[in-house]
Design a protein around this motif. Structure first.
Motif, short mmCIF file in Angstrom:
data_model
loop_
_atom_site.label_atom_id
_atom_site.label_comp_id
_atom_site.label_asym_id
_atom_site.label_seq_id
_atom_site.Cartn_x
_atom_site.Cartn_y
_atom_site.Cartn_z
N UNK A 63 0.83 -1.21 0.00
CA UNK A 63 0.00 0.00 0.00
C UNK A 63 0.86 1.25 0.00
N UNK A 64 1.97 1.23 0.74
CA UNK A 64 2.87 2.39 0.78
C UNK A 64 3.58 2.57 -0.55
N UNK A 65 3.94 1.47 -1.16
CA UNK A 65 4.61 1.54 -2.46
C UNK A 65 3.68 2.14 -3.52
N UNK A 66 2.45 1.64 -3.56
CA UNK A 66 1.48 2.13 -4.56
C UNK A 66 1.15 3.60 -4.31
N UNK A 102 -0.91 -0.53 -11.70
CA UNK A 102 -1.48 -0.08 -12.97
C UNK A 102 -2.77 0.70 -12.76
N UNK A 103 -3.69 0.15 -11.96
CA UNK A 103 -5.00 0.77 -11.82
C UNK A 103 -5.00 1.98 -10.89
N UNK A 104 -4.17 1.96 -9.85
CA UNK A 104 -4.20 3.02 -8.85
C UNK A 104 -3.15 4.10 -9.07
N UNK A 105 -2.09 3.80 -9.85
CA UNK A 105 -1.01 4.77 -10.01
C UNK A 105 -0.55 4.95 -11.45
N UNK A 106 -1.20 4.28 -12.38
CA UNK A 106 -0.84 4.44 -13.78
C UNK A 106 0.55 3.94 -14.12
N UNK A 107 1.05 2.99 -13.34
CA UNK A 107 2.41 2.47 -13.56
C UNK A 107 2.41 1.51 -14.75
N UNK A 108 3.42 1.68 -15.62
CA UNK A 108 3.55 0.76 -16.75
C UNK A 108 5.00 0.35 -16.97
N UNK A 109 5.79 0.37 -15.88
CA UNK A 109 7.19 -0.02 -15.97
C UNK A 109 7.67 -0.50 -14.60
N UNK A 110 8.71 -1.33 -14.61
CA UNK A 110 9.22 -1.82 -13.34
C UNK A 110 10.66 -2.27 -13.46
N UNK A 111 11.36 -2.23 -12.32
CA UNK A 111 12.70 -2.80 -12.22
C UNK A 111 12.55 -4.20 -11.64
#
Length: 308
Positions: A63-66, A102-111
């Motif tokens: 939750x903290x990460x997102x 993806x749904x809560x933060x619009x993230x589309x990339x990762x390490x």
């Protein structure tokens, strides 16, 4: 009374070269949720669209990460959370994390990396296993970065060779040819340019041409850097810090990464096909301190959003 020579700050007013400014364009930086909380507004520090990695330390709630990723996205930056295999229980957990980002933060990339814990909590122990699930591709991730080790990694190759590391990189090279995501390699930080140049050239000669985002330790107290360097397994380039620690004229001044970056920038300018593509900062002396250094040395492209 005049200041002692080693207390003068004349070295701090040197002007960055055009090569260094070009090399710093599009740099990325790393935060953790607890360090991000200390930053009032990232727009005061970073250029628009900066890629900000979010380190996932074992024990940090998802939750903290997102929430950190969502905040960075809202402020106009490009969050790239870590996915450490050894702290992810199973494929269902991985898919849940990916969907939340993806749904809560619009993230589309990762390490995508193995992670720094000794014992895996579940079925994953390597970044390759995470990539093999296909979860990132199904979620439409546009970028997947993997870890690089210019000075080797004793956890992966206890005998001091690079056999296992190179086998993994060859696997990732093949994977990069099958995924729609852009693949790049974000490396551990180091302090000496020539070994990095030789390592990058050796990778290319071995058929591994994944673009490299070279890890650089941001400005920090010398004692802080030595502590982190030892803890993170930095290899021979640690001698740069050890030599500096023996010089009383430099001991009282904070370390800044000008020397290694100027050398890498000059090499890149002379060799445009050199496979180091960008700089990735580890802000070991603090995000603000690192950002201020980049502003001073990075030219117009490093101008923060709120100063543009």
């Amino acid at each position: 009374m005049a200041l002692l020579p080693f207390m003068r700050k004349k070295d701090s007013v040197t002007t960055a070269s055009a090569d260094l400014e070009a090399f710093l364009q599009g740099y990325s930086i790393e935060v953790m949720p607890r360090t991000a909380e200390k930053v009032e507004n990232f727009r005061d520090l970073l250029p628009a669209g900066t890629r900000v990695y979010i380190a996932h330390i074992d024990g940090t709630p998802i939750e903290d990460m997102v929430a950190t990723a969502a905040r960075l996205r809202d402020e106009g930056f490009d969050p790239m959370p870590h996915f450490p295999a050894r702290i992810i229980k199973d494929a269902a957990t991985l898919e849940d994390w990916v969907n939340r980002y993806s749904s809560e933060a619009g993230v589309n990339q990762g390490l995508i990396l193995a992670g720094g814990v000794d014992q895996p909590v579940g079925e994953f122990h390597s970044s390759m296993q995470l990539l093999e699930t296909g979860i990132f591709d199904r979620a439409g991730f546009k970028r997947l970065h993997v870890a690089g080790h210019p000075e080797g990694n004793r956890d992966i190759d206890p005998d001091g060779s690079d056999k296992n590391v190179m086998d993994a990189l060859r696997w990732k090279q093949k994977f990069s040819e099958t995924t729609d995501a852009k693949i790049a390699m974000a490396t551990q930080f180091c302090f000496e340019a020539q070994p990095v140049i030789e390592w990058a050239n050796a990778l290319k000669a071995a058929g591994v041409d994944i673009p490299i985002h070279i890890g650089i330790a941001g400005p920090a107290k010398l004692q802080t850097l030595i502590k982190f360097a030892i803890a993170c397994g930095v290899g021979p380039s640690l001698r740069v810090l050890q030599k500096r620690a023996m010089d009383v004229t430099k001991l009282v001044l904070p370390y800044e990464p000008n020397e290694i970056l100027e050398e890498l920038a000059a090499h890149k300018a002379a060799n445009p096909d050199f496979n180091i593509e960008q700089v990735h900062f580890f802000p070991l002396g603090g995000i603000k301190t690192n950002a201020e250094w980049a502003i001073k040395n990075g030219g117009d492209a490093a101008t923060p959003v709120n100063q543009a």
